[in-house]
Structures are given as structure tokens and as C-alpha cells.
Scaffold this motif. Structure first.
Motif, short mmCIF file in Angstrom:
data_model
loop_
_atom_site.label_atom_id
_atom_site.label_comp_id
_atom_site.label_asym_id
_atom_site.label_seq_id
_atom_site.Cartn_x
_atom_site.Cartn_y
_atom_site.Cartn_z
N ALA A 217 7.11 41.93 -29.16
CA ALA A 217 5.79 42.51 -29.37
C ALA A 217 5.33 42.20 -30.78
O ALA A 217 6.14 41.95 -31.66
N ILE A 219 3.93 39.68 -32.18
CA ILE A 219 3.80 38.28 -32.55
C ILE A 219 4.15 37.54 -31.26
O ILE A 219 4.89 38.06 -30.43
N VAL A 226 16.15 30.75 -33.24
CA VAL A 226 16.41 32.17 -32.96
C VAL A 226 16.35 32.42 -31.46
O VAL A 226 17.24 33.05 -30.88
N THR B 110 12.11 33.29 -41.26
CA THR B 110 12.47 33.43 -39.85
C THR B 110 12.87 34.87 -39.53
O THR B 110 12.51 35.42 -38.49
N ARG B 113 9.74 36.96 -39.27
CA ARG B 113 9.07 36.69 -37.98
C ARG B 113 9.77 37.46 -36.86
O ARG B 113 9.12 38.09 -36.02
N SER B 114 11.11 37.42 -36.84
CA SER B 114 11.86 38.15 -35.80
C SER B 114 11.73 39.66 -35.99
O SER B 114 11.66 40.41 -35.01
N LEU B 116 9.21 41.37 -37.04
CA LEU B 116 7.94 41.80 -36.44
C LEU B 116 8.04 41.79 -34.91
O LEU B 116 7.60 42.73 -34.23
N SER B 117 8.64 40.73 -34.36
CA SER B 117 8.77 40.60 -32.90
C SER B 117 9.53 41.76 -32.28
O SER B 117 9.28 42.14 -31.14
N PHE B 118 10.51 42.28 -33.03
CA PHE B 118 11.40 43.28 -32.45
C PHE B 118 11.25 44.67 -33.07
O PHE B 118 12.15 45.50 -33.01
N SER B 141 7.59 32.60 -41.90
CA SER B 141 7.32 33.92 -41.32
C SER B 141 6.16 33.85 -40.34
O SER B 141 5.92 34.79 -39.59
N GLN B 142 5.42 32.75 -40.34
CA GLN B 142 4.29 32.55 -39.42
C GLN B 142 3.28 33.68 -39.55
O GLN B 142 2.61 34.04 -38.57
N ALA B 144 3.96 36.83 -40.30
CA ALA B 144 4.53 38.17 -40.08
C ALA B 144 4.47 39.00 -41.37
O ALA B 144 4.34 40.22 -41.33
N GLY B 229 18.26 37.66 -35.36
CA GLY B 229 17.46 37.65 -34.13
C GLY B 229 18.21 38.29 -32.97
O GLY B 229 17.66 39.11 -32.23
N ILE B 230 19.47 37.91 -32.81
CA ILE B 230 20.28 38.46 -31.71
C ILE B 230 20.44 39.97 -31.88
O ILE B 230 20.27 40.74 -30.93
N HIS B 233 16.91 41.77 -31.39
CA HIS B 233 16.51 41.74 -29.97
C HIS B 233 17.36 42.71 -29.17
O HIS B 233 16.85 43.46 -28.33
N TYR B 237 15.70 45.74 -27.10
CA TYR B 237 15.52 45.59 -25.65
C TYR B 237 16.77 45.77 -24.79
O TYR B 237 16.67 45.79 -23.57
#
Lengths: 245, 245
Positions: A217, A219, A226, B110, B113-114, B116-118, B141-142, B144, B229-230, B233, B237
Motif C-alpha cells: 500500500a 506506493i 526486494v 530501497t 521505498r519498502s 512505505l509499501s509495508f 526511494s522513488q 517514498a 523487504g522480507i 512484508h 501481511y
């Protein structure tokens, strides 16, 4: 140990060319860790170092100027080797990683390092993917390159090979894809990852068994290294064991 | 749009200094995507571009030579901006990412970025970690960086803050650590990641609630961006929903 003092020495010039154009037959590796891994697996051809080393292959005693010439690092370790690998051997394991036009050498190397960690011993790079033998890719792989079975194939050949050898292919995509969480990979399969900007080619995604996405979520995408790490770790150690996921 | 033709223009020189020394008060961002994200969140101060842009902040019309001077890319997009951010605001979310001396700007970006994603909205970089405002970190960070709450603290201050605000800290380590698979993170917590070569400082690992390791074989460590990232995530989730793991 033969001593070389000139940057214009034939052997130095031959090795310097590999900085940009390494191939399976000869490619550069930097630093003690990688040179030792190559030597241990019988893949080291020769090396340049500022001091005597314990390897049985030819070694050349050089100054720091020649090490710098042969290195892509700003502050290189005082040893550079030239190694070789066999590629395109038959698939050996149960899990295959398929790389569709991964461009960045750091991402490629990181994916190889994770592939070894999570038991994806066979890696197929499709044409358009960064060379396995790019010095930055090798560095980021932390030597995983010496323990994996690496292939480089056209899209058509790769898909035909996977089909013929009975590996269902799971793609990764943001559209029309099943969530990873709760997904159950079979015992034997191939996992596809795609280009940093464009993802996997549509022509491949149309031929996969299922396409998968990692839930997230805020992004809309992860770094491909990754994403690959999360997918491979999941397949190796989690793999939908909880049916309630 | 004011036109600038000289690389020695005061505004250009001021911005060029940020390539190596960006701070929260002014740092460089490259490319349309990042400049747009900064503008949207009110963080863009001014920009340089080779053509007119729709932003309400001051813009300077420049040639490609000036763009190249202000960019860390070999083939930059024709726009560079200068942005600002507030850092060290109070912790806001339930999941905090604690970074202990992450050195590589690509890894830092990186991880952001992760994060923010998680849903790790709060990130604490300990002293010794690469600057958030390093152009390569921002690029990786694209964007983030514009959506996270970033802090930079000493080890002692960070540990005191987490304790005071009731965030248990989970460290990552290869020794005396619980496997991630099956681990259940609480609702509110902080996750620590450490230096690329050395891992997390012993002084921090001794003060964590539990230390965690990712299961793997064949190689003894992952890239820190992949490991992060692992872990993130998993916490977001999966989180040990299957008690049989």
C-alpha cells in the motif's frame, strides 16, 4: 610470481578489456572474498595482486596503479582475478528463476545472491538482461555466481525449455494477478521477474500459469531485487502453509 | 521563467553544492517523477528545467549542461529540483524502522521505498547511516521520502524514545535469533536493521526484546535491502498467522 610494472603489459590490457566485456570464458572478479571463492571452485584462471597469494594458478605481482586500472571500485582491495564459468547447462533443481530484461547490475547481483539463499539454483536470464559477468553484478552477488547454474536464452527458447522439462511458470505483475499471501507454489516451478521500469513482457505474462503480486500500500511497486527476495523467501519457507491467509 | 545560461550562476552553484551535502532544509531531486511528488506535497522550493513546467514555485530555464552539473546520473532527465522536508517529528505510526549505520545510499533508498509499501511510516536513521538527502538514496526511494516521517537520532536517544513511547524493538542478527517464519510481531513495534558488513551494533542487540533471523541456506547473508523487504512484508501481511510455521 611474475612481476608486472607497466599498465601497458599485454596481460593487463587483456584483463582491462573484461571490465566492460566480460564473458563466461573470462571475466573479472575483485577482492579477496570473490577470488577465493573462484579458486575454491576451480574457476580462477589467473590473478593480479600486490602481494604473494596461496593460489595454484598463475599470479602477477603488480602495483596499486594496475589494480585500480582493473577495478570498478573507487577503493579496490589489492587483488583482482580473472575467472571462467560454464553456462547454459541443463536445468538441475526444482526452482528456476527467470529474469526478463533486468537492467541494473546491482539488482541482478542481488537477485543471484537471494536465489542461492532460497534454493533457486537455476537462473535463466533472457536476452536483454544485464550480463552475469558485469563486475558490479558479480560484486553484488557476493560470489553466489560460482554456486548457481546460470543460463542465458531467448524468450522463445526459455519458455520452450521450461515447458519441455515440466516447470510451470509463475509471472509477476500488478494487473490480473493473485496475491502472493496464501499462494501455494508447487514442488517444481519457475518464477519470473521483469524489467525495473516495464515489468515482465506481455508476451511472457500471457503464457504463464498464474501471475502473482505482492500485497502493498502507499506506493505501487517495489525494487525488483526486494520483490524477488520476498517471493523466493515465501516459496522456500512459507508457501501458503496457512490456508487462512 | 528566468533564464540562466552560466554554470557559474549563483543559484546553480548553490544547488550544485547539494549534490554532496544535501540537508533537510534543501536537497536535490532529479527527474519529473520526484519533482512532481515534491511539488504535490508542498516540498518543492525551486527547480531548473530545459522547458516551462506547471509548478508555482520559482523555475529557472537552463541548458543540458547545467542539468548535468546538478545531476548524479549519466543520462539525467531534463529537470532538477531543490526540495525541503521536516525531520525529527514525533513518531506517528504503529511500525517503526530503525536503521543502524546503513552505508549504501541505494540500500537506504530501497529500504525507504519498502517501508512505505509495508506501512512502516516512521523511520529512524541512527548516526552513521547514509544521509536521507543523498541524491542516490532519494532516487532509489522513488519518492517514498516525501511520504514518510524521517528521524535521525543517536543510538541512546533512539532507544530511549522507543522505550518511552512503548515500541518494543526487534533486532536482526544471525546469532541467538528466532527464525522469522512463524514469528508474531505485536501490533506496535520497531524493527532494526544493521550495517551491510557488520550488522546491528552489539550494544543495540543487547537491548532488543527479541532478535530475528530470516531462514536461508547456501549463503550466510542477504542484501540488507532484501532482508528489510522480507521482514517488513512478513510483518505487514503474514505475521505468523499459521501457528504451525
Amino acid at each position: 610470481m611474475e612481476k608486472i610494472t607497466s599498465k601497458d603489459n599485454k596481460k593487463v590490457k587483456e584483463a582491462a578489456k573484461l571490465l566492460s566485456k566480460g564473458t563466461a570464458d573470462s571475466f573479472l572478479i575483485e577482492g579477496h572474498h570473490l577470488v577465493e571463492m573462484a579458486a575454491q571452485s576451480g574457476k580462477l584462471l589467473y590473478y593480479f595482486a600486490t602481494a604473494e597469494q596461496p593460489y595454484s594458478v598463475p599470479g602477477y605481482l603488480v602495483g596499486e596503479d594496475i589494480i585500480k586500472k582493473l577495478s570498478s571500485s573507487v577503493h579496490p582491495e589489492p587483488i583482482v582475478g580473472v575467472a571462467k564459468l560454464s553456462i547454459n547447462r541443463p536445468l538441475q533443481g526444482k526452482r528456476v528463476l527467470l529474469l526478463d530484461r533486468i537492467q541494473d547490475p546491482g539488482n541482478l547481483g542481488t537477485l543471484l545472491r537471494s536465489a542461492l539463499s532460497f534454493g533457486f539454483y537455476d537462473v535463466i536470464a533472457l536476452e536483454g538482461t544485464c550480463s552475469y559477468f558485469n563486475p558490479k553484478a558479480i560484486q553484488s552477488s557476493q560470489g553466489a555466481i560460482f554456486s548457481l547454474n546460470l543460463l542465458r536464452l531467448s524468450e522463445a527458447d526459455a519458455l520452450a525449455l521450461l515447458k519441455e522439462r515440466g516447470y510451470p511458470l509463475f509471472g509477476t505483475s500488478l494487473d490480473r494477478a493473485s496475491p502472493l499471501e496464501g499462494f501455494v507454489f508447487p514442488d517444481k516451478f519457475a518464477l519470473g521477474l521483469g524489467n525495473e521500469g516495464k515489468g515482465m513482457a506481455k508476451s511472457i505474462l500471457e503464457q504463464t500459469d498464474t501471475n502473482i503480486k505482492i500485497s502493498m500500500a502507499g506506493i505501487d511497486s517495489l525494487n525488483v531485487g526486494v520483490a524477488g527476495g520476498i517471493l523466493m523467501h515465501y516459496a522456500a519457507y512459507l508457501n501458503g502453509k496457512d490456508k487462512n491467509l
